[in-house]
Design an enzyme around this catalytic site. Structure first.
Site, PDB file in Angstrom:
ATOM      1  N   HIS A 217       0.266   3.651  -7.908  1.00 10.15           N
ATOM      2  CA  HIS A 217      -0.921   4.806  -7.779  1.00 10.15           C
ATOM      3  C   HIS A 217      -1.974   4.542  -8.844  1.00 10.15           C
ATOM      4  O   HIS A 217      -2.853   5.659  -9.276  1.00 10.15           O
ATOM      5  CB  HIS A 217      -0.130   5.948  -8.305  1.00 10.15           C
ATOM      6  CG  HIS A 217       1.002   6.333  -7.378  1.00 10.15           C
ATOM      7  ND1 HIS A 217       2.066   7.323  -7.545  1.00 10.15           N
ATOM      8  CD2 HIS A 217       1.547   5.679  -5.994  1.00 10.15           C
ATOM      9  CE1 HIS A 217       2.934   7.445  -6.436  1.00 10.15           C
ATOM     10  NE2 HIS A 217       2.577   6.550  -5.560  1.00 10.15           N
TER      11      HIS A 217
ATOM     12  N   LEU B  13       0.996  -1.089  -0.047  1.00  5.02           N
ATOM     13  CA  LEU B  13       0.125   0.062  -0.049  1.00  5.02           C
ATOM     14  C   LEU B  13       0.882   1.199  -0.178  1.00  5.02           C
ATOM     15  O   LEU B  13       2.117   1.276   0.335  1.00  5.02           O
ATOM     16  CB  LEU B  13      -0.912  -0.010   1.373  1.00  5.02           C
ATOM     17  CG  LEU B  13      -2.000  -1.112   1.271  1.00  5.02           C
ATOM     18  CD1 LEU B  13      -2.562  -0.938   2.603  1.00  5.02           C
ATOM     19  CD2 LEU B  13      -2.834  -1.065   0.305  1.00  5.02           C
ATOM     20  N   ASP B  14       0.387   2.232  -0.665  1.00  3.60           N
ATOM     21  CA  ASP B  14       1.227   3.569  -0.666  1.00  3.60           C
ATOM     22  C   ASP B  14       1.280   3.819   0.993  1.00  3.60           C
ATOM     23  O   ASP B  14       0.676   3.758   1.624  1.00  3.60           O
ATOM     24  CB  ASP B  14       0.422   4.702  -1.271  1.00  3.60           C
ATOM     25  CG  ASP B  14       0.468   4.438  -2.817  1.00  3.60           C
ATOM     26  OD1 ASP B  14       1.370   3.649  -3.425  1.00  3.60           O
ATOM     27  OD2 ASP B  14      -0.262   5.004  -3.557  1.00  3.60           O
ATOM     28  N   ARG B  15       2.413   4.791   1.044  1.00  2.23           N
ATOM     29  CA  ARG B  15       2.613   5.273   2.505  1.00  2.23           C
ATOM     30  C   ARG B  15       1.421   5.761   3.124  1.00  2.23           C
ATOM     31  O   ARG B  15       1.206   5.622   4.316  1.00  2.23           O
ATOM     32  CB  ARG B  15       3.870   6.238   2.547  1.00  2.23           C
ATOM     33  CG  ARG B  15       4.443   6.615   3.740  1.00  2.23           C
ATOM     34  CD  ARG B  15       5.489   7.516   3.734  1.00  2.23           C
ATOM     35  NE  ARG B  15       6.089   7.994   4.872  1.00  2.23           N
ATOM     36  CZ  ARG B  15       7.076   8.706   5.208  1.00  2.23           C
ATOM     37  NH1 ARG B  15       7.849   8.818   4.061  1.00  2.23           N
ATOM     38  NH2 ARG B  15       7.498   8.999   6.423  1.00  2.23           N
TER      39      ARG B  15
ATOM     40  N   THR C 235      -1.864   5.732   2.207  1.00  2.00           N
ATOM     41  CA  THR C 235      -2.853   4.871   2.195  1.00  2.00           C
ATOM     42  C   THR C 235      -3.167   4.182   3.520  1.00  2.00           C
ATOM     43  O   THR C 235      -2.232   3.318   3.634  1.00  2.00           O
ATOM     44  CB  THR C 235      -2.910   4.052   0.736  1.00  2.00           C
ATOM     45  OG1 THR C 235      -2.814   5.047  -0.288  1.00  2.00           O
ATOM     46  CG2 THR C 235      -4.282   3.234   0.792  1.00  2.00           C
TER      47      THR C 235
END
Length: 322
Positions: A242, A143-145, A147
């Site tokens: 993304h 997961l993105d930082r 998110t």
């Protein structure tokens, strides 16, 4: 065996770890140590397998017994700052589910899934520090930082392989909640714009729609409408970097507080008044086949207090405008 204890200790190799090179095993098992130290003590014979010296390319076998010398002893204070240690311990409260094969977290926003690019702390490093007796802990996906939400971690190599196969087969369903600017058009149910990843001068990843990019597909469903925004459920068919953020922007509705992909102006200012201070993107649900039982497993992650309060404020504002 507790890897944080100083002194000689021994690791019994299981089927999950068999087949790995000894150097790669130690690099993962003792995350944070310089490679130079690991290769030096292997070459010097301080690491032994079944009481024998081995080369770095030696492939571990089931039931091998690995001797780890005292020089490799690490403790949490050496690995993390006091601020990072607070985040490490907070991961205990983020656990949604755990068994012999899986550990599932509700990852907090602002915490990277792994260290790197100047970061010593990530979720996986924190989990290894909290679970020193667990020999195998690996991320199934990322997961993105910024998110938050469901993050799946494998506790056995066999489980990791099985779950990765589900990802390749696109049989694992990932659902996200995103708050986007404006009124999402109901007829826009799927975005299939190809995505191309670029690395800018500062090392940041920037993704854009391009005919030269990889095929990408996100399905969107309206969950709730507000005066200035729409809460949508985004389901990933492909898993590009993304992807949801860029596809939302491409559809003309950037995600709240997404500075990288187009959120600005009145929308962002209004959300600040609602108490929002982070990207409104949350991995709300994950469905897959359990790697041991084979049964369908579905888990959900509740919104954190910031996202929940933001929605409450938006509902009140929406009623006032009607």
């Amino acid at each position: 065996m507790n890897r944080n204890k100083l002194g000689v200790h021994f690791i019994n190799i299981s089927l999950d770890d068999a087949g790995q090179r000894i150097d790669n095993f130690l690099l993962r098992y003792l995350k944070g140590l310089p490679k130079s130290i690991i290769y030096r003590i292997v070459r010097k014979g301080e690491v032994r397998v079944n009481k024998k010296r081995v080369r770095p390319i030696y492939k571990l076998q089931n039931n091998d017994k690995v001797r780890v010398p005292p020089v490799l002893g690490l403790n949490e204070k050496q690995m993390f700052t006091s601020t990072e240690m607070a985040k490490v311990h907070s991961l205990n409260d983020a656990v949604l589910y755990e068994d012999d094969y899986l550990l599932i977290l509700n990852k907090p926003s602002g915490t990277a899934v792994h260290g790197g690019s100047g970061l010593t702390f990530g979720v996986i490093e924190g989990l290894r520090a909290l679970n020193p007796d667990t020999c195998f802990l690996e991320l199934v996906h990322r997961l993105d930082r910024d998110t938050s939400g469901v993050l799946l971690v494998a506790k056995k190599r066999s489980a990791l392989f099985a779950l990765h196969e589900q990802l390749r087969a696109k049989s694992m369903q990932k659902d996200y909640l995103a708050l986007v600017r404006g009124q999402w058009q109901s007829h826009v149910k799927t975005v299939t714009a190809p995505l191309l990843k670029n690395i800018c001068n500062r090392g940041e990843r920037i993704v854009r729609v391009s005919n030269d990019g990889k095929p990408s597909e996100t399905r969107f469903k309206v969950e709730e409408r507000f005066t200035l925004a729409t809460l949508v459920r985004a389901s990933l068919v492909t898993g590009r970097t993304h992807q949801i953020r860029v596809h939302a922007q491409y559809a003309g509705h950037p995600i709240a507080f997404d500075d990288r992909y187009g959120d600005s102006g009145r929308f962002k200012q209004k959300l600040k008044e609602c108490g929002l201070n982070r990207l409104f993107l949350h991995a709300v649900a994950l469905r897959f086949e359990h790697p041991d039982s084979g049964k369908t497993f579905r888990i959900t992650a509740p919104l954190d207090a910031t996202l929940h309060q933001c929605l409450l404020h938006l509902r009140v504002y929406h009623k006032q405008q009607q």
